[in-house]
Design a protein around this motif. Structure first.
Motif, short mmCIF file in Angstrom:
data_model
loop_
_atom_site.label_atom_id
_atom_site.label_comp_id
_atom_site.label_asym_id
_atom_site.label_seq_id
_atom_site.Cartn_x
_atom_site.Cartn_y
_atom_site.Cartn_z
N ALA A 1 -13.59 6.19 10.63
CA ALA A 1 -13.80 6.60 12.02
C ALA A 1 -13.22 5.56 12.98
N TYR A 2 -13.39 4.30 12.65
CA TYR A 2 -12.85 3.22 13.48
C TYR A 2 -11.32 3.30 13.54
N SER A 3 -10.72 3.55 12.39
CA SER A 3 -9.26 3.63 12.34
C SER A 3 -8.75 4.80 13.16
N LEU A 4 -9.42 5.94 13.06
CA LEU A 4 -9.01 7.10 13.86
C LEU A 4 -9.23 6.83 15.35
N GLY A 5 -10.23 6.02 15.65
CA GLY A 5 -10.43 5.59 17.04
C GLY A 5 -9.27 4.74 17.53
N GLN A 6 -8.79 3.85 16.65
CA GLN A 6 -7.62 3.02 17.00
C GLN A 6 -6.40 3.90 17.28
N LEU A 7 -6.21 4.89 16.43
CA LEU A 7 -5.07 5.78 16.60
C LEU A 7 -5.16 6.55 17.91
N ASP B 1 2.38 1.76 11.96
CA ASP B 1 3.12 2.35 10.85
C ASP B 1 2.47 3.68 10.44
N PRO B 2 3.26 4.69 10.08
CA PRO B 2 2.70 5.98 9.65
C PRO B 2 1.72 5.87 8.48
N LEU B 3 1.88 4.83 7.67
CA LEU B 3 0.99 4.64 6.53
C LEU B 3 -0.46 4.53 6.98
N ASP C 1 -12.20 4.01 -3.21
CA ASP C 1 -12.24 2.54 -3.13
C ASP C 1 -10.91 1.97 -2.66
N TRP C 2 -9.82 2.51 -3.20
CA TRP C 2 -8.50 2.01 -2.81
C TRP C 2 -8.23 2.31 -1.34
N LEU C 3 -8.54 3.54 -0.92
CA LEU C 3 -8.32 3.93 0.47
C LEU C 3 -9.15 3.07 1.43
N ARG C 4 -10.40 2.83 1.01
CA ARG C 4 -11.29 2.03 1.84
C ARG C 4 -10.73 0.62 2.03
N ASN C 5 -10.26 0.05 0.94
CA ASN C 5 -9.72 -1.31 0.98
C ASN C 5 -8.45 -1.37 1.82
N ALA C 6 -7.54 -0.42 1.59
CA ALA C 6 -6.28 -0.40 2.33
C ALA C 6 -6.53 -0.18 3.82
N ASN C 7 -7.45 0.71 4.12
CA ASN C 7 -7.78 1.00 5.52
C ASN C 7 -8.31 -0.24 6.24
N ALA C 8 -9.25 -0.92 5.59
CA ALA C 8 -9.86 -2.11 6.20
C ALA C 8 -8.83 -3.21 6.42
N ARG C 9 -7.95 -3.41 5.42
CA ARG C 9 -6.95 -4.48 5.53
C ARG C 9 -5.92 -4.18 6.62
N LEU C 10 -5.41 -2.97 6.63
CA LEU C 10 -4.42 -2.60 7.64
C LEU C 10 -5.01 -2.65 9.04
N SER C 11 -6.26 -2.22 9.16
CA SER C 11 -6.94 -2.24 10.46
C SER C 11 -7.17 -3.66 10.94
N ALA C 12 -7.62 -4.51 10.03
CA ALA C 12 -7.93 -5.90 10.39
C ALA C 12 -6.70 -6.64 10.87
N LYS C 13 -5.55 -6.30 10.30
CA LYS C 13 -4.31 -6.99 10.66
C LYS C 13 -3.50 -6.23 11.72
N ASP C 14 -4.14 -5.18 12.30
CA ASP C 14 -3.49 -4.39 13.36
C ASP C 14 -2.14 -3.80 12.92
N CYS C 15 -2.08 -3.39 11.65
CA CYS C 15 -0.88 -2.71 11.15
C CYS C 15 -1.04 -1.21 11.42
N THR C 16 -1.31 -0.88 12.68
CA THR C 16 -1.72 0.49 13.01
C THR C 16 -0.59 1.36 13.53
N TYR D 1 0.81 -1.22 0.00
CA TYR D 1 0.00 0.00 0.00
C TYR D 1 0.85 1.27 0.00
N ASN D 2 2.04 1.21 0.58
CA ASN D 2 2.93 2.37 0.56
C ASN D 2 3.32 2.74 -0.86
#
Length: 456
Positions: free
Chosen positions: A296-302, A276-278, A259-274, A247-248
């Motif tokens: 919103a979920y991802s920003l909550g994780q951050l 990394d600055p990406l 669509d790309w951002l949505r997919n990348a966000n969901a995948r990184l979030s699901a695998k707890d790749c949180t 994704y980088n």
């Protein structure tokens, strides 16, 4: 005279139909008995006769026919004969759907067709994939066979291994398959839930209810195994070491692509790749363009990672409100509940665990969390030592529910239940208090429930 002729013709027609039905009944009975004992030389001609003369007589023709043809395929002496029988099997399932549409689920028949092609390697990998995709496109609600769902993902994985499909394709198929499994898990858990509660209330289940509960629990165990197998197949292909470079590399070119951002966000979030600055870049870009449950979920994780619990809960609640998918809602509510639990706000936490369960009845771990909070509150509930220790029975009941709806937790559940029951009043305590069968209420604390003292 005309009336007599008409009446005679009607009688002849009626007699013919009766005789025809009797012939079909006899032939079906003989076919069924022969097919059951794998006497194919006798059963197969009768099967062909039934298809020709009694095709809409009884669904059993096709049920027994399918089993017979599967067995005949396995022992076919030549490849040519094997392929002929495979086509006959496919025709059998499609004829059943045509002749008995009200008693046949299209998804089941299409899955059977896809599975026979998968099992015997009919056509290319792409053609076999298309057969499973047809099930999803046509009737995914009835795509329920755990083995067939696994086969679907296995083909996608094989295509990726062969270099014919890229990793993004495999990720997409993984998401689709996990959704299929979790949808079926939820359906089976929702089916089992009222029956489990009825059992726990010491009410006797009817024979039909017992059968439904048993089947639901078998399916839940199988879905747990299949989910584990699917995750094993995906393996290291979806870890952070692969996802972040993938994704980088494309971020600058794709940062305006929702669509790309949505997919990348969901995948990184699901695998707890949180960490990394990406992850922050993707989440922030997505939330600016399209505020959604995922962003919103991802920003909550951050916010959680930064230690800002208040901000995290605000984002997570926003995510839950925006989420349309029930599994997604459940995951968010579960995370919110964990936050409240960590703060010691047990009543709030239970409320969110229950919301998570409402959206995903198979989320057994939520029951375990509630059980844990009940056990921790034992000293705060009840007015006597006996009543305080009785809280552990209630905790044990919740822990048991976890194992019923999610068999993957069974070993953990067994140890937990044993531990709670060990801390609850024992047989001598019950006898001394003369409390067997009595109801104890915990209305004096946040639990607000009651438990019936067992007859040990």
């Amino acid at each position: 005279m005309k009336f007599k002729i008409a009446f005679t013709l009607l009688g002849v027609f009626f007699a013919f139909n009766v005789a025809s039905a009797q012939d079909c009944t006899v032939t079906l009975s003989l076919f069924n008995e022969s097919a059951k004992v794998n006497n194919f030389s006798d059963a197969y001609p009768k099967y062909k006769q039934l298809l020709e003369n009694c095709s809409d007589f009884n669904k059993l023709i096709y049920q027994r026919g399918a089993k017979m043809l599967e067995d005949m395929i396995d022992v076919a002496e030549t490849e040519e004969r094997k392929q002929e029988l495979i086509q006959e099997y496919i025709n059998n399932q499609m004829m059943r759907l045509e002749k008995f549409p009200n008693d046949t689920k299209e998804g089941d028949m299409l899955a059977d067709v896809a599975m026979i092609k998968y099992k015997h390697e009919v056509g290319s990998l792409e053609e076999r994939l298309e057969s499973f995709e047809k099930v999803v496109e046509t009737d995914k609600d009835n795509f329920s066979s755990p083995v067939a769902i696994y086969a679907y993902f296995r083909i996608a994985n094989d295509l990726n291994d062969a270099g014919e499909r890229d990793i993004q394709f495999l990720f997409d198929k993984y998401d689709e398959v996990i959704e299929l499994i979790e949808t079926q898990e939820n359906d089976k858990a929702a089916e089992a839930k009222p029956l489990i509660e009825k059992q726990e209330a010491q009410e006797e289940l009817t024979r039909r209810e017992s059968r439904i509960l048993k089947n639901s629990e078998i399916y839940l165990r199988n879905y747990t195994k299949i989910k584990g197998s699917v995750n094993s197949l995906l393996g290291s292909k979806a870890d952070c070491d692969n996802l972040i470079p993938l994704y980088n590399k494309d971020f600058e070119a794709k940062k305006g692509d929702v669509d790309w951002l949505r997919n990348a966000n969901a995948r990184l979030s699901a695998k707890d790749c949180t960490e990394d600055p990406l992850f922050f870049k993707v989440s922030e870009a997505l939330h600016k363009i399209e505020p959604s449950a995922n962003s919103a979920y991802s920003l909550g994780q951050l916010a959680e990672a930064e230690g800002n619990r208040k901000k995290a809960l605000a984002y997570l609640n926003e995510a839950a409100e925006l989420a349309k998918d029930k599994s997604r809602k459940s995951r968010i509510y579960y995370r919110i509940a964990n936050n409240y639990k960590a703060q010691g706000s047990f009543s709030q936490a239970r409320s969110y665990y229950r919301r998570a369960l409402d959206n995903k009845p198979s989320l057994g771990v939520a029951y375990l969390k509630i059980a844990e909070m009940y056990a921790k509150s034992a000293n705060d509930c009840g007015t006597t030592v006996f009543e305080k220790r009785s809280v552990y029975w209630l905790a044990a009941d919740y822990a048991k529910r976890a194992g019923r709806v999610d068999p993957s937790l069974s070993s953990n559940v067994s140890a937990t239940v044993e531990s709670y029951n060990g801390r609850a009043p024992q047989k001598s305590d019950i006898f001394q208090e003369d409390a067997a069968g009595k109801k104890i209420s915990f209305s004096n604390c946040w639990i607000g429930e009651s438990v019936t003292v067992p007859n040990l």
